[in-house]
Enzyme design. Structure first.
Site, short mmCIF file in Angstrom:
data_model
loop_
_atom_site.label_atom_id
_atom_site.label_comp_id
_atom_site.label_asym_id
_atom_site.label_seq_id
_atom_site.Cartn_x
_atom_site.Cartn_y
_atom_site.Cartn_z
CB VAL A 102 22.59 -92.22 92.65
CG1 VAL A 102 21.14 -92.67 92.47
CG2 VAL A 102 23.49 -92.87 91.60
CG HIS A 118 15.98 -92.43 90.43
ND1 HIS A 118 16.25 -92.20 89.11
CD2 HIS A 118 14.62 -92.56 90.53
CE1 HIS A 118 15.10 -92.21 88.42
NE2 HIS A 118 14.10 -92.42 89.26
CB CYS A 129 17.53 -103.29 110.35
SG CYS A 129 19.15 -102.49 110.40
N GLY A 194 19.62 -82.82 80.70
CA GLY A 194 20.39 -84.07 80.60
C GLY A 194 19.64 -85.31 80.98
CB SER A 196 16.75 -90.45 77.93
OG SER A 196 16.56 -91.27 79.09
CB ALA A 238 24.13 -79.49 80.76
N1 APR Z 1 24.61 -82.27 78.54
C1 APR Z 1 23.26 -82.46 78.54
N2 APR Z 1 22.68 -83.64 78.23
C2 APR Z 1 23.49 -84.66 77.90
C3 APR Z 1 24.91 -84.55 77.86
C4 APR Z 1 25.45 -83.29 78.21
N3 APR Z 1 26.79 -83.08 78.20
N4 APR Z 1 25.42 -85.76 77.48
C5 APR Z 1 24.36 -86.58 77.30
N5 APR Z 1 23.21 -85.93 77.53
C6 APR Z 1 21.83 -86.43 77.47
C7 APR Z 1 21.58 -87.56 76.51
O1 APR Z 1 21.27 -87.08 75.21
C8 APR Z 1 20.36 -88.23 77.16
O2 APR Z 1 19.16 -87.63 76.69
O3 APR Z 1 21.55 -86.94 78.76
C9 APR Z 1 20.52 -87.92 78.64
C10 APR Z 1 20.93 -89.12 79.48
O4 APR Z 1 19.85 -90.05 79.42
P1 APR Z 1 19.99 -91.40 80.28
O5 APR Z 1 21.35 -91.97 80.06
O6 APR Z 1 18.78 -92.22 79.97
O7 APR Z 1 19.96 -90.91 81.80
P2 APR Z 1 18.70 -90.47 82.65
O8 APR Z 1 17.67 -89.81 81.78
O9 APR Z 1 19.20 -89.72 83.81
O10 APR Z 1 18.12 -91.90 83.13
C11 APR Z 1 17.04 -91.89 84.02
O11 APR Z 1 17.30 -94.27 84.31
O12 APR Z 1 18.50 -96.19 84.72
C12 APR Z 1 17.76 -95.20 85.28
O13 APR Z 1 17.97 -94.67 87.54
C13 APR Z 1 18.56 -94.44 86.29
O14 APR Z 1 18.21 -92.16 87.01
C14 APR Z 1 18.41 -92.98 85.87
C15 APR Z 1 17.17 -93.03 84.98
#
Ligand code: APR
Length: 253
Positions: A102, A118, A129, A194, A196, A238
């Site tokens: 976001v 998102h 509204c 990046g 999960s 990344a």
């Molecule tokens: N480069 C690449 N990946 C990275 C780095 C980095 N420097 N640092 C961390 N990560 C990875 C972690 O290993 C993990 O797999 O980024 C991922 C982050 O995962 P989350 O914190 O779960 O974030 P995300 O996957 O974007 O979450 C999805 O969950 O809460 C909701 O709306 C929220 O959009 C979000 C959604």
């Protein structure tokens, strides 16, 4: 060393999809959600901050927390991962960028037509509204987590503003999700950067691409690869891996 099949897949890609999560902004100093110790959902309670019920129970707590997150984004800069993704758009015939984030760091790195599944911290809207006024940031600098702030009123209907993000239990913007699924269906290469991959329906995107025959690459310090063929991992940050991949494929960082 970047595996040669990946370099070839990128060089020959006619339509590449880049699917990003919080990890792409981590090197800009923006917290992810689930990284141990630092993740936002490790430090804050999602049910009291990121649901419509939470907002209705305590609008000031929710508004103040998202304004704190918006301030952190305004204080951040795009990192080499965002810039490599923007550069990639100039290298492949067609690129679709889909993000779960976001923040506006992709746009500030030069990416255009970003599909935000998102929503965005920069598009607050009226809870009643739906009006989307520009909202000046109310806080110059704040402690971790911000503080209670009453949401601004809506000039159109007198309601209260809410953050322009998709909360747990809410539907994603239909047009964005449709565009994301269509691009995943049509692409020949998908880079998942990046994320999960645990929050649906956004997390469907890489699987749709793989089942449609695309090469799928996970760029992540802890990648999860499901299939023995056509699916790869670039293990690492990344901001390091993406410039190396572009260098190997096109001779540019
Ligand atoms: N480069 C690449 N990946 C990275 C780095 C980095 N420097 N640092 C961390 N990560 C990875 C972690 O290993 C993990 O797999 O980024 C991922 C982050 O995962 P989350 O914190 O779960 O974030 P995300 O996957 O974007 O979450 C999805 O969950 O809460 C909701 O709306 C929220 O959009 C979000 C959604």
């Amino acid at each position: 060393m970047i595996p040669m099949p990946l370099v070839e897949a990128l060089r020959n890609a006619q339509h590449a999809v880049i699917f990003t999560g919080a990890g792409v902004s981590a090197e800009s100093g923006i917290s992810t959600f689930r990284d141990s110790l630092t993740g936002l959902w490790e430090r804050f309670d999602a049910t009291s901050l990121a649901t419509p019920e939470a907002y209705q129970a305590d609008p000031a707590l929710v508004w103040g927390w998202y304004e704190w997150r918006r301030m952190k984004v305004l204080q951040a800069q795009p990192n080499p991962a965002h810039r490599a993704i923007a550069a990639l758009a100039r290298r492949v015939p067609r690129l679709t960028l889909i993000t779960q984030n976001v923040d506006d760091l992709h746009e500030r790195a030069g990416s255009t037509e970003v599909i935000h599944l998102h929503g965005s911290l920069h598009q607050p809207r009226c809870f009643t509204c739906g009006a989307q006024p520009d909202v000046p940031l109310a806080m110059p600098d704040e402690p971790e987590g911000g503080r209670r702030l009453s949401p601004p009123g809506c000039a159109r209907c007198g309601g209260q503003l809410r953050p322009g993000v998709v909360w747990f239990g809410e539907s994603l913007p239909g047009d964005a999700l449709e565009a994301a699924f269509q691009a995943a269906q049509q692409c020949d290469l998908l880079l998942s950067v990046g994320t999960s991959g645990v929050v649906y329906p956004a997390a469907e995107v890489p699987g749709i691409a793989w089942r449609a025959g695309a090469v799928v690459v996970h760029v992540n310090p802890q990648p999860h690869v499901e299939h023995p063929e056509r699916e790869f991992a670039l293990t690492g940050a990344a901001g390091e891996q993406l410039p190396r991949l572009l260098e190997a494929a096109f001779g540019e960082g």
